[in-house]
Design an enzyme around this catalytic site. Structure first.
Site, PDB file in Angstrom:
ATOM      1  N   SER A   2      59.114 -36.817  51.493  1.00 21.69           N
ATOM      2  CA  SER A   2      60.252 -37.203  52.352  1.00 21.69           C
ATOM      3  C   SER A   2      60.531 -38.697  52.323  1.00 21.69           C
ATOM      4  CB  SER A   2      60.033 -36.740  53.785  1.00 21.69           C
ATOM      5  OG  SER A   2      58.715 -36.965  54.165  1.00 21.69           O
ATOM      6  N   LEU A   3      59.494 -39.533  52.271  1.00 20.85           N
ATOM      7  CA  LEU A   3      59.755 -40.974  52.187  1.00 20.85           C
ATOM      8  C   LEU A   3      60.428 -41.292  50.850  1.00 20.85           C
ATOM      9  CD1 LEU A   3      56.559 -42.608  53.784  1.00 20.85           C
ATOM     10  CD2 LEU A   3      58.858 -42.524  54.744  1.00 20.85           C
ATOM     11  N   GLY A  13      65.513 -45.490  60.698  1.00 22.82           N
ATOM     12  CA  GLY A  13      64.291 -45.225  59.934  1.00 22.82           C
ATOM     13  C   GLY A  13      64.499 -45.609  58.474  1.00 22.82           C
ATOM     14  N   HIS A  62      56.628 -30.509  62.688  1.00 23.72           N
ATOM     15  CA  HIS A  62      56.499 -31.785  61.977  1.00 23.72           C
ATOM     16  C   HIS A  62      57.768 -32.212  61.251  1.00 23.72           C
ATOM     17  CE1 HIS A  62      54.379 -34.983  59.897  1.00 23.72           C
ATOM     18  NE2 HIS A  62      54.617 -34.451  58.721  1.00 23.72           N
ATOM     19  N   LYS A 118      68.499 -45.606  68.540  1.00 26.14           N
ATOM     20  CA  LYS A 118      68.487 -45.041  69.906  1.00 26.14           C
ATOM     21  C   LYS A 118      67.547 -45.805  70.834  1.00 26.14           C
ATOM     22  CE  LYS A 118      67.087 -40.735  70.547  1.00 26.14           C
ATOM     23  NZ  LYS A 118      67.102 -39.267  70.596  1.00 26.14           N
ATOM     24  N   GLU A 128      65.712 -36.932  56.777  1.00 29.00           N
ATOM     25  CA  GLU A 128      65.357 -35.621  57.338  1.00 29.00           C
ATOM     26  C   GLU A 128      66.552 -34.857  57.896  1.00 29.00           C
ATOM     27  OE1 GLU A 128      61.972 -35.805  59.917  1.00 29.00           O
ATOM     28  OE2 GLU A 128      62.100 -33.682  60.457  1.00 29.00           O
ATOM     29  N   HIS A 158      52.963 -29.151  60.732  1.00 26.60           N
ATOM     30  CA  HIS A 158      51.855 -29.857  60.077  1.00 26.60           C
ATOM     31  C   HIS A 158      50.559 -29.207  60.534  1.00 26.60           C
ATOM     32  CE1 HIS A 158      49.123 -32.921  58.685  1.00 26.60           C
ATOM     33  NE2 HIS A 158      50.121 -33.524  58.057  1.00 26.60           N
ATOM     34  N   ALA A 183      65.594 -44.007  55.784  1.00 28.86           N
ATOM     35  CA  ALA A 183      66.871 -43.660  55.138  1.00 28.86           C
ATOM     36  C   ALA A 183      68.007 -44.524  55.691  1.00 28.86           C
ATOM     37  CB  ALA A 183      67.176 -42.179  55.350  1.00 28.86           C
ATOM     38  N   ARG A 231      58.683 -28.360  52.418  1.00 32.54           N
ATOM     39  CA  ARG A 231      58.616 -29.692  51.810  1.00 32.54           C
ATOM     40  C   ARG A 231      57.211 -29.991  51.282  1.00 32.54           C
ATOM     41  NH1 ARG A 231      57.097 -34.807  53.955  1.00 32.54           N
ATOM     42  NH2 ARG A 231      56.483 -33.603  55.770  1.00 32.54           N
TER      43      ARG A 231
HETATM   44  C1  SIN Z   1      50.578 -36.616  56.307  1.00 34.39           C
HETATM   45  O1  SIN Z   1      50.157 -37.756  56.160  1.00 34.39           O
HETATM   46  O2  SIN Z   1      49.867 -35.629  56.349  1.00 34.39           O
HETATM   47  C2  SIN Z   1      52.036 -36.431  56.492  1.00 34.39           C
HETATM   48  C3  SIN Z   1      52.713 -36.648  55.227  1.00 34.39           C
HETATM   49  C4  SIN Z   1      53.986 -35.905  55.202  1.00 34.39           C
HETATM   50  O3  SIN Z   1      54.354 -35.246  56.172  1.00 34.39           O
HETATM   51  O4  SIN Z   1      54.624 -35.934  54.152  1.00 34.39           O
END
Ligand code: SIN
Length: 549
Positions: free
Chosen positions: A398-399, A17, A358, A38, A382, A247, A19, A393
């Site tokens: 996270s990105l 991914g 999530h 994987k 993550e 989420h 990271a 978070r």
């Molecule tokens: C979202 O688009 O709601 C997810 C974004 C996130 O989990 O940071």
């Protein structure tokens, strides 16, 4: 069946991914890199990310404001130094990614100002400013494609697709005395069913999350907590796993499996509503938080859970009928078309949604440079817990973390590499030893255990917890884990078995962590301790594998 190939690289990255691929691109400047994926290399949590990357890109925004929003969402558990470090590194990391070819939506493209090339910034829960850079609503795919293209073109990087890491090769597990060193990993090549031995000077775990521990999740099927489970077995410290983020808004429809309705939809004005007895849609978030539908995610998910239980409803609704069809198609093309497939027009119909697992805010404990404490072993994304997210978070952080931390890893590795290579213990690294049994009658146990774990994790270790529920979960996981350990070594290793072993390990760590936090904070809510205990702010929950030697 059990022949092993040995492959030696300078660096081994487990996970493909954001990271993992960013780590690969950085470390490829220092030597040969292997990336294990994987499944297909683009099958990652990053690919599925919709919202975007939170980053200070606008004159009206400041680092201080982004830090403040992150700390507030993190509910007293963030480590301020790493929060500041990542947020300050954000704009430079974004510019680098843009230079590599990633395209983000501009204000001109959104029609704000036809010729404006400034980025269009979205807003999500817990952010007091618009600061989320996005590529429509497929930001993750844009990032993944860009990084993957770069990795494939880099002659120092080899990507191994359909390779499932089984376990880290650590000196302590081999019974070697002295400090613990990571020497590589065993991985099952699911193309050939052979277990290969990867030897490396430095290994980076970037395996993503563990949403598959729960019955309902926004995560792809790969998210089985492999990194946390492998690191735990290698005696790394695992922290704060009770903070599992749900989420608030996953599409609720019998024909759709785990499709996220981005929080950015609320950022553009969508309101959360519930149907009353007469079928009228009623707003409810004002009763839970001053930021209403844009409150931090833990608060919104718990509010929805509460409203659904209070009214006996199967879902709540996201209402974005205040926006035009034209705007919604431009801003959320992917979500618009997914909704259309099930007969919903976002501009005319409220969208039925429910919360789902999530993001794992806990993980392998690392320092600010992604170092795990085991020589030669780093973790990013993550799977890691460096204190950035705290107890909850902030959306789209996270990105940002996934792009920044690999740079810190790169600097640290560059400084220490000579030392790591010089001090690394040497000796005979044995091949992976697997059982030979393939009895199909017994294989039913694997699918049964999978289902059972995911169901009780959802019911007992979800958004709403109590001591009794957690104790029930603990009793069940203890039995299942014993059973798995018993047949794990008898059966020929398969992907299902690897994933089951990992998910059961991670589930037990989540349960133990939740049991040991005797308060409610951020994402962890236990009705037996409904309040925060100020003495527990900043106190990490640490789970360690007991030493058996
Ligand atoms: C979202 O688009 O709601 C997810 C974004 C996130 O989990 O940071």
């Amino acid at each position: 069946m059990n022949k092993t190939t040995r492959l030696t690289f300078d660096f081994l990255i487990i996970g493909s991914g954001g990271a993992g691929l960013t780590s690969a691109l950085k470390l490829a400047k220092l030597g040969k890199v292997a990336v294990l994926s994987k499944r297909e290399a683009d099958n990652s949590n990053t690919t599925k990310a919709q919202g975007g990357i939170a980053c200070v890109m606008d004159d009206k925004d400041t680092y201080k404001d982004h830090v403040e929003d992150t700390l507030v969402a993190g509910a007293g558990m963030c480590k301020k130094n790493i929060v500041k470090k990542i947020i300050k590194k954000g704009p430079a990391s974004l510019k680098e990614l843009i230079k590599l070819g990633a395209h983000f939506t501009t204000r001109g493209e959104m029609g704000d100002d036809r010729h404006c090339e400034d980025y269009h910034l979205g807003r999500e829960g817990g952010h007091h400013k618009r600061r989320v850079l996005h590529a429509g609503d497929i930001t993750g795919t844009e990032i993944q494609d860009t990084l993957l293209r770069q990795c494939r073109e880099n002659e120092n990087i080899t990507i191994f697709e359909n390779y499932a890491a089984i376990d880290l090769i650590c000196s302590w597990r081999l019974g070697w005395l002295g400090e613990n060193y990571c020497l590589g990993a065993y991985a099952l090549d699911t193309n050939t069913n052979k277990v290969n031995t990867f030897i490396s000077s430095v290994t980076v775990l970037a395996t993503g999350g563990a949403g598959k521990a729960y019955l309902y999740t926004s995560n792809p099927d790969i998210a089985c907590g492999a990194g946390v489970a492998m690191a735990y077995r290698a005696y790394a410290k695992i922290v704060n796993m009770e903070f599992f983020q749900f989420h608030p808004t996953i599409l609720y429809h019998p024909d759709v499996k785990s499709f996220l309705i981005s929080e950015a939809v609320r950022g553009e004005g969508a309101l959360l509503k519930i149907k009353d007895k007469r079928g009228r849609l009623i707003k409810f978030m004002h009763r839970y938080h001053e930021m209403k539908s844009l409150a931090p995610r833990d608060i919104v998910a718990r509010a929805i859970d509460n409203e659904m239980k209070r009214t006996g409803s199967e879902c709540v609704y996201l209402d974005i009928r205040s926006q035009s069809e034209d705007f919604l198609k431009k801003r959320f093309p992917n979500i618009f078309s997914e909704c259309q497939k099930i007969g919903l027009n976002m501009a005319k119909d409220p969208i039925p949604v429910v919360p789902a697992a999530h993001y794992c805010c806990g993980g392998i404990k690392t320092d600010e440079n992604g170092f795990t404490g085991i020589n030669g072993l780093y973790a990013a994304g993550e799977v890691a817990c460096n204190g950035f997210h705290g107890a909850n978070r902030l959306a789209s952080n996270s990105l940002l973390e996934a792009l920044c931390v690999p740079k810190f890893i790169y600097s640290d590795v560059k400084n220490k590499l000579k030392e790591i290579i010089a001090d690394r213990p040497s000796g005979n690294i044995p091949d992976w030893k697997t059982g030979e049994a393939t009895d199909s009658d017994e294989l039913v146990v694997i699918s049964h255990n999978w289902d059972e774990i995911r169901r009780f994790m959802w019911d007992y270790v979800g958004i709403f917890r109590t001591n009794k529920r957690l104790e029930r979960a603990k009793a069940r996981i203890r039995n299942i884990r014993k059973e798995i350990e018993k047949y794990y070594w008898d059966f020929y290793v398969t992907l299902d078995l690897i994933e089951l072993r990992n998910i059961s390990t991670v589930a037990e760590i989540i349960i133990d962590s939740a049991l040991s936090r005797k308060e409610s904070r951020g994402l962890h809510f236990n009705a037996d301790y409904p309040d925060k205990n100020s003495k527990l702010a900043s106190v990490d929950t640490e789970i360690n594998r007991p030493h058996t030697f």
